[in-house]
Design an enzyme around this catalytic site. Structure first.
Site, mmCIF file in Angstrom:
data_model
loop_
_atom_site.group_PDB
_atom_site.id
_atom_site.type_symbol
_atom_site.label_atom_id
_atom_site.label_comp_id
_atom_site.label_asym_id
_atom_site.label_seq_id
_atom_site.Cartn_x
_atom_site.Cartn_y
_atom_site.Cartn_z
ATOM 1 N N HIS A 60 0.850 -1.197 0.000
ATOM 2 C CA HIS A 60 0.000 0.000 0.000
ATOM 3 C C HIS A 60 0.878 1.236 0.000
ATOM 4 O O HIS A 60 2.103 1.146 0.184
ATOM 5 C CB HIS A 60 -0.986 -0.018 1.167
ATOM 6 C CG HIS A 60 -0.372 0.082 2.540
ATOM 7 N ND1 HIS A 60 0.541 -0.838 3.029
ATOM 8 C CD2 HIS A 60 -0.551 0.999 3.543
ATOM 9 C CE1 HIS A 60 0.873 -0.494 4.264
ATOM 10 N NE2 HIS A 60 0.240 0.620 4.597
ATOM 11 N N HIS A 62 1.307 3.857 1.963
ATOM 12 C CA HIS A 62 1.800 4.604 3.128
ATOM 13 C C HIS A 62 3.330 4.583 3.064
ATOM 14 O O HIS A 62 3.930 3.564 2.699
ATOM 15 C CB HIS A 62 1.304 3.992 4.437
ATOM 16 C CG HIS A 62 -0.112 4.376 4.772
ATOM 17 N ND1 HIS A 62 -0.912 3.630 5.605
ATOM 18 C CD2 HIS A 62 -0.851 5.452 4.384
ATOM 19 C CE1 HIS A 62 -2.090 4.224 5.709
ATOM 20 N NE2 HIS A 62 -2.088 5.325 4.983
ATOM 21 N N ASP A 64 5.869 4.294 4.982
ATOM 22 C CA ASP A 64 6.754 3.311 5.620
ATOM 23 C C ASP A 64 6.791 1.986 4.856
ATOM 24 O O ASP A 64 7.533 1.079 5.228
ATOM 25 C CB ASP A 64 6.374 3.096 7.101
ATOM 26 C CG ASP A 64 4.920 2.726 7.311
ATOM 27 O OD1 ASP A 64 4.067 3.131 6.482
ATOM 28 O OD2 ASP A 64 4.614 2.034 8.295
ATOM 29 N N HIS A 65 6.021 1.894 3.760
ATOM 30 C CA HIS A 65 6.034 0.681 2.943
ATOM 31 C C HIS A 65 6.577 0.895 1.528
ATOM 32 O O HIS A 65 6.731 -0.058 0.782
ATOM 33 C CB HIS A 65 4.629 0.073 2.887
ATOM 34 C CG HIS A 65 4.183 -0.436 4.225
ATOM 35 N ND1 HIS A 65 4.174 -1.763 4.552
ATOM 36 C CD2 HIS A 65 3.794 0.230 5.340
ATOM 37 C CE1 HIS A 65 3.765 -1.901 5.812
ATOM 38 N NE2 HIS A 65 3.530 -0.699 6.312
ATOM 39 N N HIS A 140 -7.279 -1.882 5.602
ATOM 40 C CA HIS A 140 -6.468 -0.860 6.258
ATOM 41 C C HIS A 140 -7.080 0.502 5.912
ATOM 42 O O HIS A 140 -8.129 0.565 5.285
ATOM 43 C CB HIS A 140 -5.015 -0.999 5.772
ATOM 44 C CG HIS A 140 -4.027 -0.186 6.549
ATOM 45 N ND1 HIS A 140 -4.085 -0.040 7.918
ATOM 46 C CD2 HIS A 140 -2.958 0.549 6.136
ATOM 47 C CE1 HIS A 140 -3.080 0.740 8.293
ATOM 48 N NE2 HIS A 140 -2.390 1.113 7.242
ATOM 49 N N ASP A 210 -0.334 -3.850 5.793
ATOM 50 C CA ASP A 210 -0.971 -3.584 7.071
ATOM 51 C C ASP A 210 -2.441 -3.952 6.981
ATOM 52 O O ASP A 210 -3.068 -3.748 5.966
ATOM 53 C CB ASP A 210 -0.872 -2.098 7.395
ATOM 54 C CG ASP A 210 0.559 -1.622 7.630
ATOM 55 O OD1 ASP A 210 1.481 -2.437 7.648
ATOM 56 O OD2 ASP A 210 0.756 -0.407 7.769
ATOM 57 N N HIS A 268 5.910 -5.541 12.090
ATOM 58 C CA HIS A 268 5.269 -4.212 11.993
ATOM 59 C C HIS A 268 4.928 -3.675 13.378
ATOM 60 O O HIS A 268 3.842 -3.137 13.622
ATOM 61 C CB HIS A 268 4.021 -4.250 11.103
ATOM 62 C CG HIS A 268 3.637 -2.886 10.595
ATOM 63 N ND1 HIS A 268 2.698 -2.096 11.231
ATOM 64 C CD2 HIS A 268 4.079 -2.157 9.552
ATOM 65 C CE1 HIS A 268 2.567 -0.953 10.568
ATOM 66 N NE2 HIS A 268 3.404 -0.965 9.547
#
Lengths: 301, 301
Positions: A60, A62, A64-65, A140, A210, A268
């Protein structure tokens, strides 16, 4: 099957906590799953050959990914990569990468393919003669997919002595490996399992991050060998998990139990806790075989 | 004036080589200059308070100078920043950042201002009562600016004993600090320099990266205290500098000499050399006062 954890913490990279990225080695592939900021440096630390990565899966959008993705793509170019690169991720990922390339006036010197995902049902997104990859629709705050990596049924192995004793022509060996009974040179039908051994059991790995607790994924990941499931929070912060659409360790364990997977890997983690061992303790109340992801750890599965 | 080098290598981040980013402390400001991938982690390592950074200057849109920006902006949000943030950089930077925010469905909870640059002449882009920042148009493969940070003339200091002896009313102290002569309580004109000391000399810092040798910048940076000038290559690779629009150590020194700066700091090294001391040696043939940037180094200037 080998899993290298480049990063397994949530939210923001810190000196000792990398955000999500991992490399799955399966059937001679090196699949990169998610690509937080700093992933290219972690790949170097793990001495993973950049050229062996041909497929990158992004869960996805976001940061941090995936904030390390555009840098990795650029570095591949600087290293004069020639191999094709395939990116699988949510719609929009192509625009993010190509906008930055356009503004830098620097295009790749290798073929770059984007496979943008929009489906809310599980779909087959990669397949060759050894392995297939399916999406696992997650729940998510934004559109998110997990990924299921499944080896195909392995060929049976010839019991060479038995094959020779049975007087089977070499032209039939391929059929034997595929599991068929064959006739020998005297015209007699030879049962396959009398001259072959079973092939290695195909392995499977499911990456689910997530996501909040989502039972709908259980049929998709049923009997998977290894499940990586996010557990951002401990039970004391279940209300935060609910609010931010993340999962607790206990919820991850509940999914593992229902899906009857062999091994659960947690990751995570929020950085608010002083030890990640609490995650294991809580999950083990529900499911026995729990491992903890840690940055830099490699699991031979 | 203090300069912290977070990263000073070209091209791609490696385990021991960060790409360009530095923090300039001047007149109570903390200016972040460029923001390569991993900058936020380096800021933590340097224990620099994130909230003190209110202005970020991006020289150009090659990844090694800004791929850490969107992550830093996101992290500011996660840390519930409230202070305004100003980004100065080439046109396009706003679209890159806002596209990623839109697709992540995550907006900042602080005010974020973009100041997009398009001019090919030096311009004033920030000013308050203590400091001003001007662009330095550079010559690289894409649109690039250096930045000149100049303290304004500092106020003179009162010689309190002399002021009292001269019988000057306190209401005139402000005018004295500004350098004016004033009348005392007996109506006699008092010469400013008889009752004040000179203020501290204002400092200046010029950041020039990335650029090929460009003499046009000399008038802009004339007499600057400290010049950071890129020196990607040594003389043996002058042809590469020419082709990629970078500079050699000798070219950087030539600019420093012509501009009559006090100190030259070299950086943006190619990682092909086994020691960065060669850069200093080559530059010193032309200009005496040469310092070498190194990741993690802090210069008190």
């Amino acid at each position: 099957m080998r899993l290298s954890i480049l990063g397994c913490y949530s939210a923001t990279p810190r000196a000792l906590n990398n955000t999500t990225s991992q490399v799955l080695e399966i059937s001679n592939h090196m699949f990169l799953i998610d690509c937080g900021e700093g992933t290219q440096v972690e790949l170097r630390r793990h001495k993973i050959k950049f050229n062996r990565i041909k497929h990158i899966f992004i869960s996805h959008l976001h940061g941090d990914h995936f904030f390390g993705l555009v840098g990795l793509i650029s570095t591949f170019r600087l290293l004069t990569r020639e191999a094709d690169l395939h990116i699988y991720g949510p719609k929009g990922i192509k625009e993010i990468v190509t906008l930055q390339m356009k503004l830098a006036d620097s295009w790749t010197n290798y073929n770059l393919f984007f496979h943008e995902l929009t489906s809310h049902a599980s779909e087959l997104i990669f397949e060759d003669n050894k392995v297939e990859v399916h999406t696992i629709p997650l729940n998510h705050r934004i559109y998110t997919n997990g990924f299921l990596f499944k080896e195909k049924k392995r060929e049976r192995k010839l019991n060479i002595e038995a094959v020779k004793r049975a007087n089977i022509d070499v032209a039939y060996y391929r059929k034997l490996k595929q599991g068929y009974d064959v006739k020998n040179e005297d015209g007699i039908l030879i049962k396959n399992d009398s001259v072959t051994f079973p092939g290695k059991k195909p392995k499977s790995y499911a990456f689910c991050s997530d996501t909040m607790f989502k039972e709908d994924i259980v049929p998709i990941i049923k009997n998977t060998d290894v499940l990586y499931h996010e557990s951002t929070f401990l039970e004391q912060h279940a209300h935060l998990a609910e609010r931010t659409k993340h999962a607790t360790a206990i919820q991850a364990a509940e999914i593992a139990k229902q899906a009857q997977v062999k091994t659960l890997i947690l990751g995570h983690y929020s950085t608010r806790y002083d030890s990640i061992n609490y995650f294991k303790k809580e999950a083990e109340q529900i499911f026995k075989n729990v491992l903890l992801a840690e940055d830099g750890k490699t699991f031979d599965l």
